[in-house]
Structure formats: C-alpha cells, structure tokens
Design a protein around this motif. Structure first.
Motif, mmCIF file in Angstrom:
data_model
loop_
_atom_site.group_PDB
_atom_site.id
_atom_site.type_symbol
_atom_site.label_atom_id
_atom_site.label_comp_id
_atom_site.label_asym_id
_atom_site.label_seq_id
_atom_site.Cartn_x
_atom_site.Cartn_y
_atom_site.Cartn_z
ATOM 1 N N ASN A 87 0.851 -1.181 0.000
ATOM 2 C CA ASN A 87 0.000 0.000 0.000
ATOM 3 C C ASN A 87 0.891 1.236 0.000
ATOM 4 O O ASN A 87 1.478 1.590 1.018
ATOM 5 C CB ASN A 87 -0.917 0.004 1.223
ATOM 6 C CG ASN A 87 -1.880 1.173 1.221
ATOM 7 O OD1 ASN A 87 -1.865 2.017 0.318
ATOM 8 N ND2 ASN A 87 -2.722 1.248 2.234
ATOM 9 N N ALA A 88 0.995 1.884 -1.151
ATOM 10 C CA ALA A 88 1.870 3.052 -1.294
ATOM 11 C C ALA A 88 1.028 4.323 -1.404
ATOM 12 O O ALA A 88 1.164 5.105 -2.343
ATOM 13 C CB ALA A 88 2.763 2.896 -2.521
ATOM 14 N N GLU A 89 0.142 4.499 -0.444
ATOM 15 C CA GLU A 89 -0.738 5.665 -0.350
ATOM 16 C C GLU A 89 -1.659 5.777 -1.566
ATOM 17 O O GLU A 89 -2.677 5.114 -1.622
ATOM 18 C CB GLU A 89 0.092 6.933 -0.146
ATOM 19 C CG GLU A 89 0.888 6.924 1.153
ATOM 20 C CD GLU A 89 1.690 8.184 1.363
ATOM 21 O OE1 GLU A 89 1.644 9.086 0.524
ATOM 22 O OE2 GLU A 89 2.383 8.252 2.402
ATOM 23 N N ILE A 90 -1.318 6.573 -2.566
ATOM 24 C CA ILE A 90 -2.226 6.754 -3.703
ATOM 25 C C ILE A 90 -2.241 5.541 -4.623
ATOM 26 O O ILE A 90 -3.112 5.435 -5.491
ATOM 27 C CB ILE A 90 -1.859 8.004 -4.538
ATOM 28 C CG1 ILE A 90 -0.435 7.869 -5.084
ATOM 29 C CG2 ILE A 90 -2.031 9.255 -3.715
ATOM 30 C CD1 ILE A 90 -0.076 8.973 -6.068
ATOM 31 N N ALA A 91 -1.299 4.627 -4.454
ATOM 32 C CA ALA A 91 -1.218 3.441 -5.313
ATOM 33 C C ALA A 91 -1.199 2.169 -4.488
ATOM 34 O O ALA A 91 -0.621 2.119 -3.406
ATOM 35 C CB ALA A 91 0.027 3.501 -6.192
ATOM 36 N N GLY A 92 -1.846 1.154 -5.025
ATOM 37 C CA GLY A 92 -1.777 -0.172 -4.444
ATOM 38 C C GLY A 92 -1.059 -1.086 -5.412
ATOM 39 O O GLY A 92 -1.423 -1.169 -6.591
ATOM 40 N N PHE A 93 -0.008 -1.758 -4.938
ATOM 41 C CA PHE A 93 0.745 -2.706 -5.756
ATOM 42 C C PHE A 93 0.395 -4.111 -5.285
ATOM 43 O O PHE A 93 0.563 -4.441 -4.114
ATOM 44 C CB PHE A 93 2.252 -2.469 -5.628
ATOM 45 C CG PHE A 93 2.730 -1.205 -6.279
ATOM 46 C CD1 PHE A 93 3.334 -1.232 -7.533
ATOM 47 C CD2 PHE A 93 2.583 0.026 -5.640
ATOM 48 C CE1 PHE A 93 3.784 -0.069 -8.134
ATOM 49 C CE2 PHE A 93 3.029 1.200 -6.236
ATOM 50 C CZ PHE A 93 3.626 1.156 -7.488
ATOM 51 N N PHE A 94 -0.058 -4.944 -6.217
ATOM 52 C CA PHE A 94 -0.500 -6.288 -5.903
ATOM 53 C C PHE A 94 0.449 -7.273 -6.606
ATOM 54 O O PHE A 94 0.399 -7.426 -7.825
ATOM 55 C CB PHE A 94 -1.941 -6.498 -6.354
ATOM 56 C CG PHE A 94 -2.899 -5.480 -5.779
ATOM 57 C CD1 PHE A 94 -3.628 -5.764 -4.636
ATOM 58 C CD2 PHE A 94 -3.054 -4.227 -6.378
ATOM 59 C CE1 PHE A 94 -4.500 -4.827 -4.097
ATOM 60 C CE2 PHE A 94 -3.916 -3.282 -5.849
ATOM 61 C CZ PHE A 94 -4.636 -3.572 -4.696
ATOM 62 N N PHE A 95 1.314 -7.904 -5.828
ATOM 63 C CA PHE A 95 2.325 -8.799 -6.372
ATOM 64 C C PHE A 95 1.768 -10.222 -6.421
ATOM 65 O O PHE A 95 1.276 -10.733 -5.411
ATOM 66 C CB PHE A 95 3.587 -8.752 -5.520
ATOM 67 C CG PHE A 95 4.303 -7.419 -5.565
ATOM 68 C CD1 PHE A 95 5.402 -7.232 -6.386
ATOM 69 C CD2 PHE A 95 3.862 -6.355 -4.786
ATOM 70 C CE1 PHE A 95 6.062 -6.015 -6.423
ATOM 71 C CE2 PHE A 95 4.518 -5.118 -4.817
ATOM 72 C CZ PHE A 95 5.619 -4.950 -5.646
ATOM 73 N N VAL A 96 1.879 -10.860 -7.593
ATOM 74 C CA VAL A 96 1.248 -12.162 -7.826
ATOM 75 C C VAL A 96 2.300 -13.199 -8.229
ATOM 76 O O VAL A 96 3.141 -12.941 -9.098
ATOM 77 C CB VAL A 96 0.171 -12.055 -8.929
ATOM 78 C CG1 VAL A 96 -0.445 -13.422 -9.211
ATOM 79 C CG2 VAL A 96 -0.907 -11.057 -8.523
ATOM 80 N N ASP A 97 2.228 -14.349 -7.615
ATOM 81 C CA ASP A 97 3.117 -15.474 -7.929
ATOM 82 C C ASP A 97 2.583 -16.187 -9.166
ATOM 83 O O ASP A 97 1.699 -17.042 -9.067
ATOM 84 C CB ASP A 97 3.153 -16.416 -6.722
ATOM 85 C CG ASP A 97 4.128 -17.561 -6.896
ATOM 86 O OD1 ASP A 97 5.011 -17.479 -7.773
ATOM 87 O OD2 ASP A 97 4.009 -18.545 -6.148
ATOM 88 N N LYS A 144 -4.229 1.186 -9.248
ATOM 89 C CA LYS A 144 -4.051 -0.226 -8.938
ATOM 90 C C LYS A 144 -3.077 -0.827 -9.949
ATOM 91 O O LYS A 144 -3.334 -0.797 -11.160
ATOM 92 C CB LYS A 144 -5.383 -0.971 -8.985
ATOM 93 C CG LYS A 144 -6.380 -0.530 -7.923
ATOM 94 C CD LYS A 144 -7.686 -1.304 -8.035
ATOM 95 C CE LYS A 144 -8.697 -0.827 -6.996
ATOM 96 N NZ LYS A 144 -9.989 -1.568 -7.118
ATOM 97 N N ILE A 145 -1.982 -1.365 -9.424
ATOM 98 C CA ILE A 145 -0.932 -1.916 -10.275
ATOM 99 C C ILE A 145 -0.647 -3.347 -9.837
ATOM 100 O O ILE A 145 -0.329 -3.594 -8.669
ATOM 101 C CB ILE A 145 0.359 -1.070 -10.178
ATOM 102 C CG1 ILE A 145 0.070 0.370 -10.601
ATOM 103 C CG2 ILE A 145 1.474 -1.680 -11.030
ATOM 104 C CD1 ILE A 145 1.230 1.329 -10.378
ATOM 105 N N VAL A 146 -0.795 -4.288 -10.754
ATOM 106 C CA VAL A 146 -0.524 -5.691 -10.474
ATOM 107 C C VAL A 146 0.823 -6.053 -11.082
ATOM 108 O O VAL A 146 1.118 -5.701 -12.224
ATOM 109 C CB VAL A 146 -1.640 -6.603 -11.017
ATOM 110 C CG1 VAL A 146 -1.289 -8.074 -10.817
ATOM 111 C CG2 VAL A 146 -2.967 -6.278 -10.322
ATOM 112 N N VAL A 147 1.649 -6.754 -10.308
ATOM 113 C CA VAL A 147 2.991 -7.137 -10.737
ATOM 114 C C VAL A 147 3.116 -8.655 -10.702
ATOM 115 O O VAL A 147 2.789 -9.293 -9.697
ATOM 116 C CB VAL A 147 4.072 -6.522 -9.823
ATOM 117 C CG1 VAL A 147 5.468 -6.929 -10.296
ATOM 118 C CG2 VAL A 147 3.947 -5.000 -9.769
ATOM 119 N N GLY A 148 3.574 -9.233 -11.798
ATOM 120 C CA GLY A 148 3.835 -10.669 -11.853
ATOM 121 C C GLY A 148 5.015 -10.932 -12.759
ATOM 122 O O GLY A 148 5.443 -10.046 -13.515
#
Length: 267
Positions: A87-97, A144-148
């Motif tokens: 949770n980076a304040e204005i952004a949420g980073f969702f890391f996915v395996d 909302k940013i998803v990282v995989g």
C-alpha cells in the motif's frame, strides 16, 4: 539505473522475477545472493526497499530460501514473497506469484522445480485468486498496479500467457486495474489494447536481452512500444497523473506514456 533513480528520487524498486539465474538460489548461504544483488546494485539511489516476485528460474532453486526473512538480515533492502500487497498511499501494488499458473512447468522433464508450498496446485491457485480478488475489491487506492513475472500480453519471445488470460485477466478488468507489470520476456514493451484500459508493461531486460524476438501478431495500434535491448522502466504517480518511462541501459529515454486519472484518458 542508479543515475535515473537519483534524478527521480525514487521511493522503492520493483523486481519482476528471475532474480537469480539460471537456477535460483541453492540455499540461504548461496553467495549468488550477494554477488547478483548486494554487490551489483550499489548506487546510493538504489539503497531503498526492493520488492520482488518469483520467476520460473527462481523456482528451479530453493524457493523457501529466497523468500526467507533471513536474507533481509544479509541485505535489508531485500523483500521477496510469493504474493503480497504494497500500500503506497495513492497506489496499491498487488504482487502475484505467476509461475504456478503455467501448466507446462509441471510437465517439464528438463528441469526440476521447487513446488513446496504450491502443491496441491489447484488449491494454491484458488486461494491466491481468492485473496487477490478480496484485496482488489477492498482497495481504495487511486491507482491499482498488479505485478507478476509472466506476461499477460507480450509481443516478445514467450508471448501471451494463456493461463493468466483465462484466470487472472478477467479479475483485473473487473476491479479496474490500471497497469500490469511483468518480466519473463527479455525486452521492454508497452501494449495497450482497445478492449481494456489496462496498460501491459514488460520490463524484463535488466540483465540480458534477446535481439529480434518480436512477435508480429500484435497490431501496431496495440503495440505502443517494443525494444529488444537492455534497459528498465520507471513509474511516477500523483493523485491524478501517471507517467511511465522506458530507458535503455545508459539511461536514454526510449518511450514515455502519460495518463490523466481524472479524465480517464491517455496520450
């Protein structure tokens, strides 16, 4: 990368996986951790928190060692987990395996994978997707940013990942994810499809690049940018603005994209 990090005064660094080639770490005492991480990223600007996901090459080693808290005592910047939320304040980073999504790895006779903690696979993926949906639905982040590790859409050598298109993409669309960031293909690219506002961003050229591996099936209007050399990318966010920039290994700007959240438009 260090010079750009200093110029932008970055808050943190994201690694999109395949952190240790070719076969991950052998254990907690593997010197590859310091040789490939601590002793490489020495610039002052890169002495920030690193958030990393696992890639398929990491799964060929000791995964439990790579995600173990003990490595943070060796280098406090390191944080690698299977799936997690930042949770980076204005952004949420969702890391996915993403590696357990890919069926081919479970029938690969040429390599050995560390599936501890993953099997039974269906239960693992069901739980992962349930947790991700809960997190996305509850998130109030402006971006909302998803990282995989694996690409959902890519014009590179590996191309699209069917399992992610089938299982992950519908959820990203349903919960208005703005960007999906991945590695895996050893290139830099930006894909933006007409059927969705999601920006697909590949940053997998931090170590090596594959020359000439452009998949021609992508339409020019969808493939906004492709570069088959070494480089990296940055993301700068404010409440209403996003700016994505791709650089080559020497810090030269190759491609820029800006979005206005308030107007729901991009240029």
């Amino acid at each position: 990368m260090g010079k750009i990090g200093e110029k932008l005064d970055i808050d943190f660094v994201v690694s999109t996986g395949d952190n240790f080639y070719d076969n991950g770490l052998t254990g907690l005492n593997d010197q590859a951790f310091e040789e490939s991480f601590t002793k490489i990223y020495t610039a002052t600007s890169l002495q920030k928190q690193w958030y990393s996901v696992l890639g398929n090459h990491d799964y060929r080693g000791d995964v439990e060692a790579q995600v173990h808290p003990a490595l943070r005592k060796v280098d406090s910047r390191w944080l690698c987990l299977r799936s997690f939320i930042l949770n980076a304040e204005i952004a949420g980073f969702f890391f996915v395996d993403t590696t357990p999504f890919v069926s081919d790895y479970f029938t690969d006779m040429d390599h050995t994978y560390d599936w501890r903690g993953v099997t039974p696979r269906k239960a693992y993926l069901d739980s992962l997707l349930k947790d991700l949906e809960s997190a996305l639905s509850e998130s109030t982040a402006r971006w909302k940013i998803v990282v995989g590790h694996h690409a959902i859409k890519s014009a590179g050598y590996h191309g699209d990942t069917k399992e992610l298109i089938d299982l992950l993409l519908p959820m990203l669309k349903a919960y208005n994810v703005d960007m999906y960031v991945n590695g895996h293909d050893h290139c830099l690219e930006h894909i933006s499809s007409l059927d969705s506002p999601i920006q697909y961003l590949t940053s997998g050229a931090g170590s090596k690049a594959w020359r000439g591996d452009l998949n021609q099936h992508y339409k020019e209007e969808d493939l906004r940018f492709f570069y088959d050399g070494q480089g990296f990318m940055s993301v700068q966010l404010t409440k209403n603005d996003a700016e994505i920039t791709f650089y080559n290994a020497f810090g030269k700007i190759l491609h820029e994209w800006k979005a206005l959240k308030e107007l729901h438009s991009a240029v």
